[in-house]
Design an enzyme around this catalytic site. Structure first.
Site, PDB file in Angstrom:
ATOM      1  N   HIS A 254       2.310 -11.847   0.189  1.00  0.00           N
ATOM      2  CA  HIS A 254       2.622 -12.805  -0.881  1.00  0.00           C
ATOM      3  C   HIS A 254       3.478 -12.165  -1.972  1.00  0.00           C
ATOM      4  CE1 HIS A 254       1.396 -16.347  -3.480  1.00  0.00           C
ATOM      5  NE2 HIS A 254       1.895 -15.494  -4.386  1.00  0.00           N
ATOM      6  N   GLU A 255       3.036 -11.031  -2.460  1.00  0.00           N
ATOM      7  CA  GLU A 255       3.732 -10.401  -3.589  1.00  0.00           C
ATOM      8  C   GLU A 255       5.060  -9.777  -3.175  1.00  0.00           C
ATOM      9  OE1 GLU A 255       2.583 -11.312  -6.245  1.00  0.00           O
ATOM     10  OE2 GLU A 255       0.523 -11.823  -5.677  1.00  0.00           O
TER      11      GLU A 255
ATOM     12  N   HIS B 239       7.729 -12.261  -3.515  1.00  0.00           N
ATOM     13  CA  HIS B 239       8.246 -12.325  -4.885  1.00  0.00           C
ATOM     14  C   HIS B 239       9.228 -11.181  -5.141  1.00  0.00           C
ATOM     15  CE1 HIS B 239       5.551 -15.522  -5.641  1.00  0.00           C
ATOM     16  NE2 HIS B 239       4.469 -14.808  -5.932  1.00  0.00           N
TER      17      HIS B 239
END
Length: 267
Positions: A145-146, A149
């Site tokens: 997920h990160e 980003h």
């Protein structure tokens, strides 16, 4: 989840290499941008604010933070070496000119109890919350997920002060790393009557919760409006994973194998 970025003026003159060495000065209102949920992000001064622990605390298990941190770091290392998704993301970042040194760009830290991880663009660092993320599988999910980003920040020049930019990267992270039929069903976003739309509903729900957590100064309706505005453009964007992952499938292995065709420098 993401943090606040530095100003557009600073960013416009920064190269990909310079992003990694940009000043780590926090925004004036750190709580507005989510830093209050990550006490270690506040700098060395915050460490003195943490209550000291007595011998009893250690005997009862409340002093085991260092053990949680070690376990977290071991899980991170194992994911970096073995997880197809994490290796794919690291290869895509490296091919985009933003290679990762896990000692520099990934940190296990204590966080608020309602978060599992975050991406700090000021430090260009992924945070895994060792007090809430206990298993290797959870660490893999947080890293994927990160790192999405981080990829968006590297590749697409995101401005996290822009609510629509924030909504877009949260949509992409939810789309590529979280939502499947089972997760949508558990979250109440799916039924036998809306199978076609269940994945989109799950993505919107996950993105909404992430945006609201990252930006405490906005209303729920503001977050919803931002998500709805950018959804038609951001939802179809599957780079760099290339596919929506189904639970209990071989999709992440297929995505890893397909990464070579896109020229990613996969370890």
């Amino acid at each position: 989840m993401t943090f606040i970025d530095y100003s557009n003026e600073e960013k416009s003159s920064a190269t990909k290499e310079e992003k990694d060495t940009t000043s780590s000065k926090l925004p004036e209102d750190a709580s507005k941008w989510g830093y209050d949920m990550y006490p270690d992000r506040k700098g060395a001064s915050s460490k003195s604010e943490k209550p000291s622990r007595s011998v009893t605390d250690y005997l009862t298990g409340r002093g085991r933070d260092h053990l949680d941190k070690i376990r977290c770091e071991r899980n991170v290392y194992k994911c970096v070496k073995e997880s197809p998704l994490v290796k794919l993301m690291m290869g895509a970042l490296k091919s985009s000119g933003c290679g990762i040194d896990i000692r520099r760009h990934i940190a296990c830290e204590e966080c608020a109890s309602n978060v599992s991880g975050g991406y700090d663009p000021i430090m260009n660092q992924v945070i895994v919350c060792h007090n809430t993320v206990k298993s290797e599988g959870m660490v893999q999910g947080v890293l994927t997920h990160e790192l999405i980003h981080m990829f968006d920040y590297c590749q697409n020049d995101l401005d996290f002060k822009n609510l629509e930019h924030l909504a877009c990267t949260e949509i992409r992270a939810a789309n590529l790393g979280h939502c499947s039929f089972m997760s949508a069903w558990i979250n109440g976003d799916a039924s036998i009557f809306n199978i076609k739309e269940m994945h989109q509903n799950c993505v919107k729900s996950k993105a909404l919760s992430s945006v609201m957590a990252a930006r405490s100064g906005i209303s729920k309706m503001e977050a919803i409006n931002a998500i709805e505005k950018v959804f038609p453009k951001c939802y179809p964007d599957l780079e760099p994973i290339g596919r929506r992952l189904r639970r209990n499938s071989y999709d992440m292995y297929k995505a890893y194998e397909e990464g070579y065709y896109y020229g990613y420098d996969i370890p």
